[in-house]
Design a protein around this motif. Structure first.
Motif, PDB file in Angstrom:
ATOM      1  N   GLU A 296    -128.435 -92.759  22.434  1.00 23.98           N
ATOM      2  CA  GLU A 296    -128.601 -92.903  20.980  1.00 23.98           C
ATOM      3  C   GLU A 296    -129.830 -93.750  20.681  1.00 23.98           C
ATOM      4  O   GLU A 296    -130.185 -94.641  21.460  1.00 23.98           O
ATOM      5  CB  GLU A 296    -127.366 -93.553  20.350  1.00 23.98           C
ATOM      6  N   VAL A 297    -130.453 -93.488  19.558  1.00 24.08           N
ATOM      7  CA  VAL A 297    -131.592 -94.272  19.079  1.00 24.08           C
ATOM      8  C   VAL A 297    -131.050 -95.418  18.211  1.00 24.08           C
ATOM      9  O   VAL A 297    -130.206 -95.205  17.324  1.00 24.08           O
ATOM     10  CB  VAL A 297    -132.565 -93.398  18.281  1.00 24.08           C
TER      11      VAL A 297
ATOM     12  N   PHE B  13    -133.287 -97.841  22.094  1.00 21.73           N
ATOM     13  CA  PHE B  13    -132.301 -96.780  22.292  1.00 21.73           C
ATOM     14  C   PHE B  13    -131.274 -97.310  23.282  1.00 21.73           C
ATOM     15  O   PHE B  13    -131.483 -98.335  23.951  1.00 21.73           O
ATOM     16  CB  PHE B  13    -132.956 -95.501  22.792  1.00 21.73           C
ATOM     17  N   CYS B  14    -130.140 -96.655  23.391  1.00 16.93           N
ATOM     18  CA  CYS B  14    -129.077 -97.091  24.293  1.00 16.93           C
ATOM     19  C   CYS B  14    -128.491 -95.909  25.027  1.00 16.93           C
ATOM     20  O   CYS B  14    -128.540 -94.779  24.547  1.00 16.93           O
ATOM     21  CB  CYS B  14    -127.983 -97.835  23.522  1.00 16.93           C
ATOM     22  N   VAL B  15    -127.939 -96.209  26.212  1.00 17.02           N
ATOM     23  CA  VAL B  15    -127.242 -95.219  27.029  1.00 17.02           C
ATOM     24  C   VAL B  15    -125.796 -95.667  27.137  1.00 17.02           C
ATOM     25  O   VAL B  15    -125.516 -96.762  27.664  1.00 17.02           O
ATOM     26  CB  VAL B  15    -127.874 -95.078  28.430  1.00 17.02           C
TER      27      VAL B  15
ATOM     28  N   GLU C 247    -128.666-101.146  26.538  1.00 19.57           N
ATOM     29  CA  GLU C 247    -129.688-101.153  25.496  1.00 19.57           C
ATOM     30  C   GLU C 247    -131.059-101.342  26.125  1.00 19.57           C
ATOM     31  O   GLU C 247    -131.233-102.181  27.005  1.00 19.57           O
ATOM     32  CB  GLU C 247    -129.418-102.267  24.484  1.00 19.57           C
ATOM     33  N   MET C 248    -132.020-100.534  25.645  1.00 13.35           N
ATOM     34  CA  MET C 248    -133.381-100.574  26.187  1.00 13.35           C
ATOM     35  C   MET C 248    -134.376-100.445  25.051  1.00 13.35           C
ATOM     36  O   MET C 248    -134.041 -99.942  23.973  1.00 13.35           O
ATOM     37  CB  MET C 248    -133.585 -99.454  27.213  1.00 13.35           C
TER      38      MET C 248
ATOM     39  N   GLN D  36    -138.977 -91.391  22.763  1.00 10.04           N
ATOM     40  CA  GLN D  36    -138.563 -89.993  22.632  1.00 10.04           C
ATOM     41  C   GLN D  36    -138.548 -89.293  23.987  1.00 10.04           C
ATOM     42  O   GLN D  36    -137.643 -88.515  24.281  1.00 10.04           O
ATOM     43  CB  GLN D  36    -139.497 -89.268  21.655  1.00 10.04           C
ATOM     44  N   GLU D  37    -139.548 -89.544  24.821  1.00 10.07           N
ATOM     45  CA  GLU D  37    -139.585 -88.940  26.148  1.00 10.07           C
ATOM     46  C   GLU D  37    -138.382 -89.364  26.979  1.00 10.07           C
ATOM     47  O   GLU D  37    -137.755 -88.546  27.665  1.00 10.07           O
ATOM     48  CB  GLU D  37    -140.893 -89.335  26.851  1.00 10.07           C
TER      49      GLU D  37
END
Length: 585
Positions: free
Chosen positions: A271-272, A283-285, A293-294, A303-304
């Motif tokens: 997610e953004v 964004f997060c995974v 969170e990154m 986006q990439e």
């Protein structure tokens, strides 16, 4: 492509490298060394007993690939476990064996790729090559690999030049061998003006992406990704590398110190996030256990990464372990479909060409048939006209012949009537002749009786009686002639009957027959007249014989001469002899 197929491709290069004489066979000692090294790099427990048992010394001669395959499958490949060994070490072993024999870089050191880059290109070639031996890479895969390398260097590949090169390069089995591919890359024809270091970095990136299944990693000098810690909740800069099943992060891009892994599965999501804590492009995974969170350096990089992580999650959901294996399979299916469409198109073109040829041939045949029909109509008209003329001529001829036949029929009928009347007259004449014959026979009998009486009365008149017998013979001969004449008359009667049956003979033959009948009639009339004369003469003779007999009945005086009597008898028979001669004539 499964693990066994990947391993077999590299082992095939090692086996062919040991085949120095190119006979398809390798000595047992070399195979023992190869098998031992495979045990080592594949982390399989050594089984020297099985190795010695399979290659025992009493079995002389080298071993072919078919002879080595049972041992390779049973004791090595069947025991291989994915993840239990380093695939790169296995590939380096096989590359070392085959490169010594087959790889020939520029001796002056002018090759564009280093030995290590050649090894990586060899691995890429094995991955993209077709699953049939000898291994080749089709032109589409060659173009795909070169485009990947050029894209990594931000260079555009000249496809036209590549097509020209591939069209000039001899291709066995429908593609290039790995050695032809390496020679093409080292030639610098498609990588002009590019430094060796840039090529090496591009090859490394493509190698990691295709062989090591690295979907995404941070690039220098664009910076690292920032990751928020779980316990201290601080932000740390880390070097990330994404694979289909895991997102790993390291202290630096050398990847010597791994800090952790984020396991990915189908339940994960990305997610953004909005900017906060002084970080932007966040964004997060989300996994089943926690949320990571990154923060990226810019929106494009975020986006990439989000797209790459979503791709990895999608692969996990679809049960696929490698993106490029899936892409390779799709490209192969597309090539097969393209080949099928091409074959179908060629077949359709060939069929259309055949149909066109068939159509042209049928049109030609139709033209020929039309021409033949026109010629046939002309010939038919000419034949019909000729047949009509012949029919008219034949009709006229038949009418003439019919009139002639009618005339001939009428003439024949009239002739037949005349012939029937003539035959009736001849039958009557024959009856009259038969009656005349009977009368003559009676007269002859009377003469014989008179002669017998005269012999009985006068024994002395023996000489006279002998003469009378002679005349009797003549009369018998005349009788036979009369019988022959009767037979002849009967034959003429049969001839007349046959003439009545042959009504269809021509008029000239009928006239001739009529003439013959007339001649016969005249002859018969003459014969009848002669017979009448003979009959009258015979009656005269009978009378004369009666007179003579009456005279002879008187007694002979002593002074009378016998000669006079004999002369009188001969004078009495003389008319009979003359009549017989005339009848014979």
């Amino acid at each position: 492509m499964d693990l066994r197929a990947e391993l077999l491709k590299s082992i095939w290069y090692a086996f062919t490298a040991l085949d120095v004489e190119k006979s398809g066979k390798v000595s047992k000692s070399q195979l023992k060394v190869l098998s031992h090294n495979l045990y080592t790099v594949l982390c399989i427990p050594h089984d020297p007993v099985a190795l010695e048992e399979h290659f025992r010394d009493d079995d002389d001669g080298p071993v072919s690939s078919q002879g080595y395959m049972p041992y390779l499958n049973k004791y090595i490949l069947d025991k291989v476990e994915e993840g239990a060994f380093v695939k790169e070490n296995f590939d380096e072993l096989c590359w070392t064996l085959t490169a010594k024999k087959n790889y020939k870089p520029d001796r002056n050191g002018n090759s564009l790729v280093s030995h290590q880059d050649a090894f990586k290109l060899w691995c890429l070639f094995n991955f993209l090559s077709e699953d049939k031996y000898p291994l080749v890479m089709v032109p589409d895969e060659v173009e795909y690999l070169l485009k990947k390398i050029c894209t990594a260097m931000n260079v555009e590949l000249n496809s036209c030049e590549l097509d020209d090169y591939l069209s000039q390069e001899p291709q066995g089995q429908g593609g290039l061998t790995v050695w032809q591919f390496l020679d093409m890359v080292n030639s610098g024809r498609f990588l002009r003006g590019i430094e060796q270091e840039a090529i090496s970095m591009a090859v490394e990136e493509v190698y990691q992406e295709v062989i090591e299944d690295v979907l995404k990693q941070a690039r220098s000098p664009h910076g690292y990704l920032w990751k928020k810690g779980q316990l201290r909740r601080n932000w740390s800069e880390r070097w990330f590398m994404l694979k289909p099943s895991v997102l790993s992060y390291y202290m630096s891009e050398e990847r010597k110190e791994k800090k952790g892994n984020i396991a990915l599965d189908k339940h994960c999501c990305v997610e953004v996030l909005p900017d906060r804590d002084g970080k932007r492009c966040m964004f997060c995974v989300k996994t089943s256990s926690r949320t990571y969170e990154m923060s990226a350096s810019d929106t494009r990089q975020r986006q990439e990464w989000t797209l790459a992580i979503q791709t990895a999650i999608r692969l996990q959901a679809e049960g696929k372990k490698s993106l490029h294996k899936d892409l390779k399979q799709k490209r192969r299916e597309q090539r097969e479909q393209r080949e099928q469409r091409k074959a179908a198109k060629e077949e359709e073109t060939q069929r259309l060409k055949q149909l066109q040829e068939e159509k042209e041939r049928k049109l030609q045949e139709l033209e020929l048939l039309k021409e033949a029909q026109r010629q046939a109509e002309i010939l038919l008209q000419e034949e019909e006209q000729r047949r009509r003329q012949q029919h008219e001529e034949m009709q006229r001829t038949l009418e003439i012949q019919l009139r002639e036949a009618e005339q001939a029929r009428a003439s024949m009928q009239a002739e037949m009537v005349l012939k029937e009347a003539e035959a009736e007259r001849q039958r009557k004449r024959i009856l009259e002749l038969e009656e005349m014959q009977e009368r003559l026979q009676e007269a002859l009998q009377q003469e014989v009786k008179a002669r017998q009486d005269e012999e009985a009365v006068r024994y002395a008149q023996a000489r006279l009686l002998a003469e009378e017998e002679e005349k009797l013979k003549q009369l018998m001969k005349l009788k036979e002639e009369q019988e022959e004449y009767i037979i002849k008359t009967q034959r003429e009667k049969q001839v007349l009957k046959q003439e009545m049956e042959t009504k269809n003979k021509c008029l000239e033959e009928a006239q001739k027959q009529l003439e013959e009948v007339r001649v016969n009639r005249q002859r018969v009339d003459q014969d009848v007249m002669a017979a009448q004369r003979k009959l009258r003469q015979a009656s005269t003779n009978v009378k004369h014989w009666n007179v003579q007999m009456n005279r002879l009945m008187h007694p002979i005086g002593p002074g009378e001469k016998r000669t006079n009597v004999s002369a009188g008898v001969f004078a009495g028979y003389q008319p009979l002899l003359s009549r017989r001669d005339s009848s014979l004539k």
